[in-house]
Design a protein around this motif. Sequence first.
Motif, PDB file in Angstrom:
ATOM      1  N   LEU A  50      23.248 -21.213 -61.118  1.00 28.02           N
ATOM      2  CA  LEU A  50      21.808 -20.991 -61.308  1.00 28.02           C
ATOM      3  C   LEU A  50      21.189 -22.442 -61.145  1.00 28.02           C
ATOM      4  O   LEU A  50      20.329 -22.749 -60.285  1.00 28.02           O
ATOM      5  N   GLN A  51      21.955 -23.585 -61.914  1.00 27.99           N
ATOM      6  CA  GLN A  51      21.256 -24.517 -61.751  1.00 27.99           C
ATOM      7  C   GLN A  51      21.581 -25.408 -60.258  1.00 27.99           C
ATOM      8  O   GLN A  51      20.694 -26.016 -60.052  1.00 27.99           O
ATOM      9  N   ARG A  52      22.598 -24.959 -59.702  1.00 26.77           N
ATOM     10  CA  ARG A  52      22.962 -25.379 -58.466  1.00 26.77           C
ATOM     11  C   ARG A  52      22.016 -24.858 -57.374  1.00 26.77           C
ATOM     12  O   ARG A  52      21.552 -25.453 -56.438  1.00 26.77           O
ATOM     13  N   LEU A  53      21.421 -23.409 -57.409  1.00 27.70           N
ATOM     14  CA  LEU A  53      20.238 -23.281 -56.579  1.00 27.70           C
ATOM     15  C   LEU A  53      18.991 -23.920 -56.876  1.00 27.70           C
ATOM     16  O   LEU A  53      18.449 -24.068 -56.036  1.00 27.70           O
ATOM     17  N   LEU A  54      18.879 -24.103 -58.214  1.00 27.53           N
ATOM     18  CA  LEU A  54      17.522 -24.796 -58.440  1.00 27.53           C
ATOM     19  C   LEU A  54      17.715 -26.271 -58.179  1.00 27.53           C
ATOM     20  O   LEU A  54      16.531 -27.006 -57.388  1.00 27.53           O
ATOM     21  N   SER A  55      18.636 -26.876 -58.066  1.00 31.35           N
ATOM     22  CA  SER A  55      18.937 -28.137 -57.608  1.00 31.35           C
ATOM     23  C   SER A  55      18.670 -28.079 -56.056  1.00 31.35           C
ATOM     24  O   SER A  55      17.834 -29.124 -55.501  1.00 31.35           O
ATOM     25  N   CYS A  56      18.942 -27.231 -55.478  1.00 30.99           N
ATOM     26  CA  CYS A  56      19.136 -27.320 -53.872  1.00 30.99           C
ATOM     27  C   CYS A  56      17.261 -27.002 -53.463  1.00 30.99           C
ATOM     28  O   CYS A  56      16.907 -27.759 -52.808  1.00 30.99           O
ATOM     29  N   GLY A  57      16.838 -26.237 -54.352  1.00 29.92           N
ATOM     30  CA  GLY A  57      15.571 -26.051 -54.162  1.00 29.92           C
ATOM     31  C   GLY A  57      14.411 -27.504 -54.369  1.00 29.92           C
ATOM     32  O   GLY A  57      13.902 -27.532 -53.522  1.00 29.92           O
ATOM     33  N   GLU A  58      14.920 -28.097 -55.181  1.00 30.28           N
ATOM     34  CA  GLU A  58      14.280 -29.446 -55.470  1.00 30.28           C
ATOM     35  C   GLU A  58      14.585 -30.310 -54.386  1.00 30.28           C
ATOM     36  O   GLU A  58      13.690 -31.062 -53.956  1.00 30.28           O
ATOM     37  N   GLU A  59      15.877 -30.371 -53.965  1.00 30.31           N
ATOM     38  CA  GLU A  59      16.326 -31.254 -53.020  1.00 30.31           C
ATOM     39  C   GLU A  59      15.578 -30.929 -51.805  1.00 30.31           C
ATOM     40  O   GLU A  59      14.929 -31.860 -51.030  1.00 30.31           O
ATOM     41  N   VAL A  60      15.345 -29.707 -51.283  1.00 41.21           N
ATOM     42  CA  VAL A  60      14.623 -29.454 -50.120  1.00 41.21           C
ATOM     43  C   VAL A  60      13.154 -29.457 -50.202  1.00 41.21           C
ATOM     44  O   VAL A  60      12.501 -30.105 -49.121  1.00 41.21           O
ATOM     45  N   GLY A  61      12.480 -29.250 -51.495  1.00 39.25           N
ATOM     46  CA  GLY A  61      11.152 -29.524 -51.489  1.00 39.25           C
ATOM     47  C   GLY A  61      11.017 -31.231 -51.192  1.00 39.25           C
ATOM     48  O   GLY A  61       9.947 -31.461 -50.806  1.00 39.25           O
ATOM     49  N   ARG A  62      11.605 -32.178 -51.795  1.00 43.25           N
ATOM     50  CA  ARG A  62      11.775 -33.632 -51.822  1.00 43.25           C
ATOM     51  C   ARG A  62      11.788 -33.830 -50.026  1.00 43.25           C
ATOM     52  O   ARG A  62      11.112 -34.569 -49.674  1.00 43.25           O
ATOM     53  N   ALA A  63      12.742 -33.192 -49.554  1.00 46.49           N
ATOM     54  CA  ALA A  63      12.744 -33.093 -47.949  1.00 46.49           C
ATOM     55  C   ALA A  63      11.535 -32.936 -47.327  1.00 46.49           C
ATOM     56  O   ALA A  63      11.274 -33.519 -46.236  1.00 46.49           O
ATOM     57  N   LEU A  64      10.917 -31.756 -47.690  1.00 43.06           N
ATOM     58  CA  LEU A  64       9.701 -31.035 -46.966  1.00 43.06           C
ATOM     59  C   LEU A  64       8.604 -32.135 -47.193  1.00 43.06           C
ATOM     60  O   LEU A  64       7.933 -32.463 -46.122  1.00 43.06           O
ATOM     61  N   ALA A  65       8.695 -32.864 -48.383  1.00 40.98           N
ATOM     62  CA  ALA A  65       7.450 -33.774 -48.676  1.00 40.98           C
ATOM     63  C   ALA A  65       7.485 -34.990 -47.624  1.00 40.98           C
ATOM     64  O   ALA A  65       6.459 -35.543 -47.344  1.00 40.98           O
TER      65      ALA A  65
END
Length: 211
Positions: free
Chosen positions: A139-154
């Motif tokens: 679950l933490q790996r999924l969440l970390s991926c979401g945060e990583e993608v969000g930063r890339a989108l920004a």
Amino acid sequence: MLIKANARETFAGVDPLPGSAVCGSKRELRAALEGPPLARSGAGPGRSPAWVLRRSLGCAGSGRLLTERWDVRTEAWADGALADGPIEVQPAVDIVDEYSVHGQVHRAGAVSCAAPLQWRRGPAWPAGGGAPDLSAAGLQRLLSCGEEVGRALAQLGYFGPFGVDGFRWSGPDGDLRLQVGTDVNARLTLHFGRGAPGLLPSSSGHQEHLT
């Protein structure tokens, strides 16, 4: 910017499946399909090794082709798909369950993500019954991926809602493997209201999945 944010090739390298590739020509595509295929688990609807080809842009399963080899049908599909951009190639795998992380990129560049949501149980169950719950580390790996993608989108200049999908699949040895970042959608997604109600604007009517 929106096209790049939603193009499959933009995030194809986040967590690629074995044998995955992004192909910009028929020569590259044929070479990818002639590579060693990934064996299937036998637990899903298909048993033969196959490849899933996806156009650069697609939605809800559109713009894709399932093929076992390079042939006339695949070449004809590729002619049209390559006119719109690169093709992403992935091996077909037997999906056990699927997850999404929903987030918001704020105008100033900050990223907020909700907890991962399991939204689908697939047909590929391991022998002996249902799959075990995803671990806290998963679950933490999924969440970390979401945060990583969000930063890339920004960094691309995007702000607004987004969703990042993941799934577990059953390998030929029966082991369950978690794949993250399998789809990135820089938009308001179908399960956003269920997965991240706290990130919806107060005036949003996107509430149909809260119950």
